[in-house]
Write a protein that holds these residues in place. Sequence first.
Motif, PDB file in Angstrom:
ATOM      1  N   ASN A  96      -4.453  -3.988   2.188  1.00  0.00           N
ATOM      2  CA  ASN A  96      -5.492  -3.025   2.554  1.00  0.00           C
ATOM      3  C   ASN A  96      -5.228  -2.436   3.938  1.00  0.00           C
ATOM      4  N   MET A  97      -4.787  -3.291   4.863  1.00  0.00           N
ATOM      5  CA  MET A  97      -4.480  -2.800   6.197  1.00  0.00           C
ATOM      6  C   MET A  97      -3.230  -1.930   6.189  1.00  0.00           C
ATOM      7  N   GLY A 108      -0.873  10.984  12.813  1.00  0.00           N
ATOM      8  CA  GLY A 108       0.000  11.064  13.968  1.00  0.00           C
ATOM      9  C   GLY A 108      -0.101   9.881  14.906  1.00  0.00           C
ATOM     10  N   LEU A 109      -0.719   8.787  14.457  1.00  0.00           N
ATOM     11  CA  LEU A 109      -0.876   7.590  15.283  1.00  0.00           C
ATOM     12  C   LEU A 109       0.275   6.616  15.032  1.00  0.00           C
ATOM     13  N   SER A 110       1.177   6.478  15.984  1.00  0.00           N
ATOM     14  CA  SER A 110       2.287   5.512  15.882  1.00  0.00           C
ATOM     15  C   SER A 110       2.931   5.562  14.502  1.00  0.00           C
ATOM     16  N   ALA A 111       3.255   6.758  14.050  1.00  0.00           N
ATOM     17  CA  ALA A 111       3.660   6.956  12.657  1.00  0.00           C
ATOM     18  C   ALA A 111       4.846   6.090  12.251  1.00  0.00           C
ATOM     19  N   ALA A 112       5.900   6.053  13.052  1.00  0.00           N
ATOM     20  CA  ALA A 112       7.095   5.303  12.669  1.00  0.00           C
ATOM     21  C   ALA A 112       6.796   3.809  12.558  1.00  0.00           C
ATOM     22  N   ALA A 113       6.101   3.260  13.545  1.00  0.00           N
ATOM     23  CA  ALA A 113       5.802   1.826  13.548  1.00  0.00           C
ATOM     24  C   ALA A 113       4.848   1.460  12.424  1.00  0.00           C
ATOM     25  N   TYR A 114       3.808   2.265  12.230  1.00  0.00           N
ATOM     26  CA  TYR A 114       2.829   1.950  11.198  1.00  0.00           C
ATOM     27  C   TYR A 114       3.441   2.036   9.803  1.00  0.00           C
ATOM     28  N   ARG A 115       4.267   3.032   9.579  1.00  0.00           N
ATOM     29  CA  ARG A 115       4.892   3.172   8.257  1.00  0.00           C
ATOM     30  C   ARG A 115       5.845   2.024   7.967  1.00  0.00           C
ATOM     31  N   LYS A 116       6.616   1.633   8.958  1.00  0.00           N
ATOM     32  CA  LYS A 116       7.562   0.534   8.753  1.00  0.00           C
ATOM     33  C   LYS A 116       6.825  -0.764   8.482  1.00  0.00           C
ATOM     34  N   TRP A 117       5.751  -1.019   9.235  1.00  0.00           N
ATOM     35  CA  TRP A 117       4.981  -2.239   9.025  1.00  0.00           C
ATOM     36  C   TRP A 117       4.306  -2.226   7.654  1.00  0.00           C
ATOM     37  N   ALA A 118       3.714  -1.110   7.276  1.00  0.00           N
ATOM     38  CA  ALA A 118       3.056  -1.005   5.972  1.00  0.00           C
ATOM     39  C   ALA A 118       4.057  -1.238   4.846  1.00  0.00           C
ATOM     40  N   SER A 120       6.696  -3.066   4.955  1.00  0.00           N
ATOM     41  CA  SER A 120       7.048  -4.486   4.891  1.00  0.00           C
ATOM     42  C   SER A 120       5.996  -5.285   4.123  1.00  0.00           C
ATOM     43  N   GLN A 121       4.726  -4.920   4.270  1.00  0.00           N
ATOM     44  CA  GLN A 121       3.667  -5.641   3.574  1.00  0.00           C
ATOM     45  C   GLN A 121       3.660  -5.341   2.072  1.00  0.00           C
ATOM     46  N   VAL A 122       3.859  -4.082   1.721  1.00  0.00           N
ATOM     47  CA  VAL A 122       3.919  -3.718   0.302  1.00  0.00           C
ATOM     48  C   VAL A 122       5.141  -4.355  -0.354  1.00  0.00           C
ATOM     49  N   HIS A 123       6.278  -4.326   0.334  1.00  0.00           N
ATOM     50  CA  HIS A 123       7.492  -4.929  -0.219  1.00  0.00           C
ATOM     51  C   HIS A 123       7.335  -6.441  -0.373  1.00  0.00           C
ATOM     52  N   PHE A 124       6.584  -7.059   0.533  1.00  0.00           N
ATOM     53  CA  PHE A 124       6.299  -8.488   0.381  1.00  0.00           C
ATOM     54  C   PHE A 124       5.602  -8.737  -0.952  1.00  0.00           C
ATOM     55  N   ALA A 125       4.580  -7.947  -1.225  1.00  0.00           N
ATOM     56  CA  ALA A 125       3.829  -8.119  -2.468  1.00  0.00           C
ATOM     57  C   ALA A 125       4.689  -7.856  -3.695  1.00  0.00           C
ATOM     58  N   ASN A 205      -6.718  -4.516  -5.628  1.00  0.00           N
ATOM     59  CA  ASN A 205      -5.817  -3.471  -6.131  1.00  0.00           C
ATOM     60  C   ASN A 205      -6.095  -2.072  -5.593  1.00  0.00           C
ATOM     61  N   ALA A 206      -7.320  -1.806  -5.164  1.00  0.00           N
ATOM     62  CA  ALA A 206      -7.683  -0.431  -4.818  1.00  0.00           C
ATOM     63  C   ALA A 206      -6.771   0.155  -3.755  1.00  0.00           C
ATOM     64  N   ALA A 207      -6.649  -0.519  -2.622  1.00  0.00           N
ATOM     65  CA  ALA A 207      -5.808   0.007  -1.553  1.00  0.00           C
ATOM     66  C   ALA A 207      -4.327  -0.197  -1.853  1.00  0.00           C
ATOM     67  N   PHE A 208      -4.006  -1.193  -2.685  1.00  0.00           N
ATOM     68  CA  PHE A 208      -2.608  -1.408  -3.067  1.00  0.00           C
ATOM     69  C   PHE A 208      -2.060  -0.179  -3.795  1.00  0.00           C
ATOM     70  N   GLN A 209      -2.843   0.355  -4.734  1.00  0.00           N
ATOM     71  CA  GLN A 209      -2.391   1.556  -5.447  1.00  0.00           C
ATOM     72  C   GLN A 209      -2.216   2.716  -4.466  1.00  0.00           C
ATOM     73  N   GLY A 210      -3.145   2.832  -3.520  1.00  0.00           N
ATOM     74  CA  GLY A 210      -3.053   3.896  -2.535  1.00  0.00           C
ATOM     75  C   GLY A 210      -1.847   3.739  -1.635  1.00  0.00           C
ATOM     76  N   ALA A 211      -1.555   2.506  -1.217  1.00  0.00           N
ATOM     77  CA  ALA A 211      -0.407   2.261  -0.345  1.00  0.00           C
ATOM     78  C   ALA A 211       0.901   2.567  -1.055  1.00  0.00           C
ATOM     79  N   VAL A 212       0.995   2.164  -2.315  1.00  0.00           N
ATOM     80  CA  VAL A 212       2.211   2.466  -3.085  1.00  0.00           C
ATOM     81  C   VAL A 212       2.380   3.975  -3.246  1.00  0.00           C
ATOM     82  N   ALA A 213       1.289   4.677  -3.536  1.00  0.00           N
ATOM     83  CA  ALA A 213       1.349   6.133  -3.660  1.00  0.00           C
ATOM     84  C   ALA A 213       1.757   6.780  -2.340  1.00  0.00           C
TER      85      ALA A 213
END
Length: 226
Positions: A96-97, A108-118, A120-125, A205-213
């Motif tokens: 969700n985070m 436009g908030l820390s785009a590179a860092a936030y995308r890379k971290w996000a 990593s979490q989705v790939h973990f799942a 699942n709600a935010a998971f689908q959004g994160a994958v999209a």
Amino acid sequence: MYKDELRGAGPTKQKYLTAARELPPERIRVGFSWDDKQAGETVSCHGVAVQADQEGQVQAGHCPDLPGLDARRLDPIHPNGLAYRLQWGAIRYAINMAFIALMAAEEGLSAAAYRKWAMSQVHFALGDAGHSYVVGFGKNPPQRPHHRGSSCPMMPAPCGWNDQRQAGPNPHTLFGALVGGPDKSGSYSDKRDDYVRNEVACDYNAAFQGAVAALKSLYLRKLYPN
């Protein structure tokens, strides 16, 4: 939605601007769930305030910051890379985070860092930790999620507690369902009666689908993090 409403005038717009001014400045925790909406409020506040700042109505600085995505400011990191917050549905909080972080990156908030971290979490799942936590997907996915319809036999056979206790895989594959995930030590058991680690839920699942999209969108825009 809030950006579209900002184009107009009236009480709805003022409601968002007031919320932007009054949102408390304390740092939010890493997590977003049915009982903790601060992360989403923070991103929404930023989007509203930036637009309003262009109109001279409010300063974007009235919004609190999202937490930094480094080990010193994240909640404890799971041994295999999951941003661990709470035991019950641990992956749910991190995913969700991740969705919130991807939204923040679009602002436009820390785009590179936030995308890379996000990512990593989705790939973990999805299986980077050694096996998938998504039913019906990837390497060694869960086969016994805590879900009544999935664990019941085909109708018209009756369904009862004995079906919950049967040792084999669920008769019906609940494709795409995200289970709760490992505990703080990294332990996970694919057991139907382990509702702490193997339950599924809409808010998992709600935010998971959004994160994958969102990650798919980054891929199509050639912005996918390395």
